[in-house]
Design a protein around this motif. Sequence first.
Motif, PDB file in Angstrom:
ATOM      1  N   THR A  23     -52.710   7.247 -84.303  1.00  0.00           N
ATOM      2  CA  THR A  23     -51.539   7.809 -84.988  1.00  0.00           C
ATOM      3  C   THR A  23     -51.257   7.136 -86.332  1.00  0.00           C
ATOM      4  OG1 THR A  23     -50.108   6.302 -83.730  1.00  0.00           O
ATOM      5  CG2 THR A  23     -50.459   8.517 -82.833  1.00  0.00           C
ATOM      6  N   ASP A  24     -51.756   5.915 -86.526  1.00  0.00           N
ATOM      7  CA  ASP A  24     -51.486   5.203 -87.772  1.00  0.00           C
ATOM      8  C   ASP A  24     -52.525   5.482 -88.854  1.00  0.00           C
ATOM      9  OD1 ASP A  24     -49.285   3.920 -86.628  1.00  0.00           O
ATOM     10  OD2 ASP A  24     -50.550   2.342 -85.795  1.00  0.00           O
ATOM     11  N   PHE A  25     -53.678   6.035 -88.466  1.00  0.00           N
ATOM     12  CA  PHE A  25     -54.786   6.099 -89.413  1.00  0.00           C
ATOM     13  C   PHE A  25     -54.517   7.033 -90.589  1.00  0.00           C
ATOM     14  CE2 PHE A  25     -58.693   8.238 -90.856  1.00  0.00           C
ATOM     15  CZ  PHE A  25     -59.310   7.148 -91.456  1.00  0.00           C
ATOM     16  N   ALA A  26     -54.081   8.240 -90.336  1.00  0.00           N
ATOM     17  CA  ALA A  26     -53.912   9.231 -91.407  1.00  0.00           C
ATOM     18  C   ALA A  26     -52.961   8.730 -92.490  1.00  0.00           C
ATOM     19  CB  ALA A  26     -53.406  10.552 -90.828  1.00  0.00           C
ATOM     20  N   ALA A  27     -51.820   8.170 -92.082  1.00  0.00           N
ATOM     21  CA  ALA A  27     -50.845   7.673 -93.052  1.00  0.00           C
ATOM     22  C   ALA A  27     -51.406   6.485 -93.825  1.00  0.00           C
ATOM     23  CB  ALA A  27     -49.558   7.279 -92.339  1.00  0.00           C
ATOM     24  N   ALA A  28     -52.127   5.614 -93.140  1.00  0.00           N
ATOM     25  CA  ALA A  28     -52.698   4.439 -93.796  1.00  0.00           C
ATOM     26  C   ALA A  28     -53.750   4.847 -94.820  1.00  0.00           C
ATOM     27  CB  ALA A  28     -53.315   3.507 -92.758  1.00  0.00           C
ATOM     28  N   LEU A  29     -54.585   5.818 -94.464  1.00  0.00           N
ATOM     29  CA  LEU A  29     -55.627   6.288 -95.381  1.00  0.00           C
ATOM     30  C   LEU A  29     -55.014   6.926 -96.620  1.00  0.00           C
ATOM     31  CD1 LEU A  29     -58.605   6.778 -96.035  1.00  0.00           C
ATOM     32  CD2 LEU A  29     -58.463   8.916 -94.723  1.00  0.00           C
ATOM     33  N   GLU A  30     -53.988   7.743 -96.428  1.00  0.00           N
ATOM     34  CA  GLU A  30     -53.341   8.411 -97.554  1.00  0.00           C
ATOM     35  C   GLU A  30     -52.703   7.382 -98.487  1.00  0.00           C
ATOM     36  OE1 GLU A  30     -52.254  11.757 -99.828  1.00  0.00           O
ATOM     37  OE2 GLU A  30     -53.691  11.460 -98.194  1.00  0.00           O
ATOM     38  N   GLY A  31     -52.025   6.408 -97.914  1.00  0.00           N
ATOM     39  CA  GLY A  31     -51.403   5.381 -98.729  1.00  0.00           C
ATOM     40  C   GLY A  31     -52.432   4.534 -99.469  1.00  0.00           C
ATOM     41  N   PHE A  32     -53.533   4.236 -98.793  1.00  0.00           N
ATOM     42  CA  PHE A  32     -54.599   3.434 -99.403  1.00  0.00           C
ATOM     43  C   PHE A  32     -55.270   4.199-100.534  1.00  0.00           C
ATOM     44  CE2 PHE A  32     -58.954   1.732 -99.573  1.00  0.00           C
ATOM     45  CZ  PHE A  32     -58.696   0.378 -99.688  1.00  0.00           C
ATOM     46  N   ARG A  33     -55.465   5.489-100.326  1.00  0.00           N
ATOM     47  CA  ARG A  33     -56.136   6.332-101.316  1.00  0.00           C
ATOM     48  C   ARG A  33     -55.372   6.348-102.645  1.00  0.00           C
ATOM     49  NH1 ARG A  33     -57.358  10.865 -98.271  1.00  0.00           N
ATOM     50  NH2 ARG A  33     -59.558  10.271 -98.084  1.00  0.00           N
ATOM     51  N   HIS A  34     -54.049   6.347-102.584  1.00  0.00           N
ATOM     52  CA  HIS A  34     -53.239   6.417-103.792  1.00  0.00           C
ATOM     53  C   HIS A  34     -52.693   5.054-104.223  1.00  0.00           C
ATOM     54  CE1 HIS A  34     -53.360  10.781-103.725  1.00  0.00           C
ATOM     55  NE2 HIS A  34     -53.020  10.746-102.434  1.00  0.00           N
ATOM     56  N   GLY A  35     -53.043   4.010-103.491  1.00  0.00           N
ATOM     57  CA  GLY A  35     -52.562   2.681-103.823  1.00  0.00           C
ATOM     58  C   GLY A  35     -53.551   1.902-104.655  1.00  0.00           C
ATOM     59  N   LYS A  36     -53.312   0.602-104.803  1.00  0.00           N
ATOM     60  CA  LYS A  36     -54.133  -0.255-105.642  1.00  0.00           C
ATOM     61  C   LYS A  36     -54.884  -1.327-104.851  1.00  0.00           C
ATOM     62  CE  LYS A  36     -51.166   0.308-109.706  1.00  0.00           C
ATOM     63  NZ  LYS A  36     -50.356  -0.397-110.748  1.00  0.00           N
ATOM     64  N   LEU A  37     -54.672  -1.387-103.541  1.00  0.00           N
ATOM     65  CA  LEU A  37     -55.358  -2.383-102.724  1.00  0.00           C
ATOM     66  C   LEU A  37     -56.862  -2.101-102.684  1.00  0.00           C
ATOM     67  CD1 LEU A  37     -52.975  -2.734 -99.639  1.00  0.00           C
ATOM     68  CD2 LEU A  37     -53.232  -4.341-101.543  1.00  0.00           C
ATOM     69  N   ASN A  38     -57.661  -3.177-102.646  1.00  0.00           N
ATOM     70  CA  ASN A  38     -59.112  -3.025-102.497  1.00  0.00           C
ATOM     71  C   ASN A  38     -59.534  -3.017-101.033  1.00  0.00           C
ATOM     72  OD1 ASN A  38     -59.812  -2.877-105.246  1.00  0.00           O
ATOM     73  ND2 ASN A  38     -59.585  -5.094-105.433  1.00  0.00           N
ATOM     74  N   GLU A  39     -58.652  -3.543-100.164  1.00  0.00           N
ATOM     75  CA  GLU A  39     -58.982  -3.582 -98.742  1.00  0.00           C
ATOM     76  C   GLU A  39     -57.696  -3.577 -97.925  1.00  0.00           C
ATOM     77  OE1 GLU A  39     -61.489  -6.439 -95.631  1.00  0.00           O
ATOM     78  OE2 GLU A  39     -62.069  -6.307 -97.744  1.00  0.00           O
ATOM     79  N   TYR A  40     -57.733  -2.862 -96.817  1.00  0.00           N
ATOM     80  CA  TYR A  40     -56.578  -2.813 -95.915  1.00  0.00           C
ATOM     81  C   TYR A  40     -57.108  -2.803 -94.476  1.00  0.00           C
ATOM     82  CZ  TYR A  40     -52.641  -1.019 -93.214  1.00  0.00           C
ATOM     83  OH  TYR A  40     -51.662  -0.852 -92.259  1.00  0.00           O
ATOM     84  N   GLU A  41     -56.437  -3.568 -93.620  1.00  0.00           N
ATOM     85  CA  GLU A  41     -56.874  -3.606 -92.223  1.00  0.00           C
ATOM     86  C   GLU A  41     -55.693  -3.506 -91.274  1.00  0.00           C
ATOM     87  OE1 GLU A  41     -58.605  -6.914 -89.142  1.00  0.00           O
ATOM     88  OE2 GLU A  41     -59.607  -6.768 -91.109  1.00  0.00           O
ATOM     89  N   GLN A  42     -55.824  -2.642 -90.308  1.00  0.00           N
ATOM     90  CA  GLN A  42     -54.910  -2.599 -89.169  1.00  0.00           C
ATOM     91  C   GLN A  42     -55.591  -3.418 -88.081  1.00  0.00           C
ATOM     92  OE1 GLN A  42     -52.054  -0.652 -89.433  1.00  0.00           O
ATOM     93  NE2 GLN A  42     -51.528   0.207 -87.449  1.00  0.00           N
ATOM     94  N   TYR A  43     -54.975  -4.511 -87.680  1.00  0.00           N
ATOM     95  CA  TYR A  43     -55.629  -5.525 -86.856  1.00  0.00           C
ATOM     96  C   TYR A  43     -56.349  -4.919 -85.655  1.00  0.00           C
ATOM     97  CZ  TYR A  43     -56.208  -9.717 -83.980  1.00  0.00           C
ATOM     98  OH  TYR A  43     -56.740 -10.722 -83.203  1.00  0.00           O
ATOM     99  N   GLN A  44     -57.691  -5.168 -85.633  1.00  0.00           N
ATOM    100  CA  GLN A  44     -58.561  -4.727 -84.539  1.00  0.00           C
ATOM    101  C   GLN A  44     -58.415  -3.232 -84.229  1.00  0.00           C
ATOM    102  OE1 GLN A  44     -58.385  -7.340 -81.129  1.00  0.00           O
ATOM    103  NE2 GLN A  44     -59.015  -9.125 -82.311  1.00  0.00           N
ATOM    104  N   GLN A  45     -58.149  -2.440 -85.282  1.00  0.00           N
ATOM    105  CA  GLN A  45     -58.121  -0.985 -85.139  1.00  0.00           C
ATOM    106  C   GLN A  45     -59.028  -0.333 -86.169  1.00  0.00           C
ATOM    107  OE1 GLN A  45     -53.461  -0.881 -84.608  1.00  0.00           O
ATOM    108  NE2 GLN A  45     -54.283   1.093 -84.015  1.00  0.00           N
TER     109      GLN A  45
END
Length: 349
Positions: free
Chosen positions: A142-164
């Motif tokens: 349930t967290d993946f879609a929102a995280a991907l969308e935010g990452f796509r339009h953000g400035k971070l080079n890497e993002y991790e949801q712990y052990q997911q």
Amino acid sequence: MESLQRSVWEGLSALEKEEWMHTIARQLPEQMRYEGLQTFERYGQRTETGVFVCGGQQFVFVPGDRVTLGWDGWQEGMNEETSADMLETVSEYGVEDVDSFLSDQMSPVREVEIAPMLVECRTHSLGWTEVTEEEAVEQDDTDFAAALEGFRHGKLNEYEQYQQFRLVRQGEDIRIFWFNEDLALEDLLEEEAEAGFGVLTEDEWEYLYGGGCRTLFPWGDSFDYTLKLKHFGDLQEADDPMDDSTEPLTALVDQSDRPYDLELPNFFGVQFVGDPYTYELTLDDDGEMQPKGGDGGSMICGGMGPLVGFLPAATVFYRDANASDLDWEDLMDCMHYRRMIRLTEVAES
């Protein structure tokens, strides 16, 4: 097998080495293809060896040898800069005897026979598998879609949801990695064995990393303050590379495109992760897991600075005594492994 021992191999002509590589290639799985000879040189050691490719991954031939491994004392001794840095750092943590501090963390001295082998040049993440976006969506997280969308339009080079899941920006692309929580070590070893591969022993790893050297580091007993290290950057550009502050020096250094030195191919053509936050999977004499090449970042997180913080990744014989206290899932999160083939049944031509 004598020709595949290091002392003999080094004296063979290029033509003789080529003949041996073709002999070996005929006895390997079909997907393993011989590419040719290549010379690797580093830390005062040099090897002309065969390069193979399997599934897009490079392997190198590593000749066998009889070597002494483990550490119980100096060969050359630390230079003044390293000695002062080491003593100043560890004394802040109540350590008075540097030699005992080091020997307590190193594998014991022993004589071992290393068989000739083919070794994968780079490692693979044990716990993380790269997937497509479609495969990630199928995981129904349930967290993946929102995280991907935010990452796509953000400035971070890497993002991790712990052990997911983990998202890594690579140019215009986003690489997606999923944590393999169901993986068991026994399953991995069985799967690789069925494919014709093994996993390194601790003895083999130390030989690959140090080439039989008797010094603390593969280049000598003193630290190299010209290195560019992950989490610290280029030590030469730092205001004070011997500063043992609790924060890595990354913000103080020139973040050039120069690769991290501990990740470069060594004299066998083998590349290591070069990051104390990670481990590489090896097995001990009883077939039990013996992580090498890191300590999960314990000493860096403890504020011990580049020299002591990188002892687990830079020294040849470091053995993390606390790794057995970690849960399997936590080890998988930062564990890497490489495939290999022991060439113990290649007949003399």
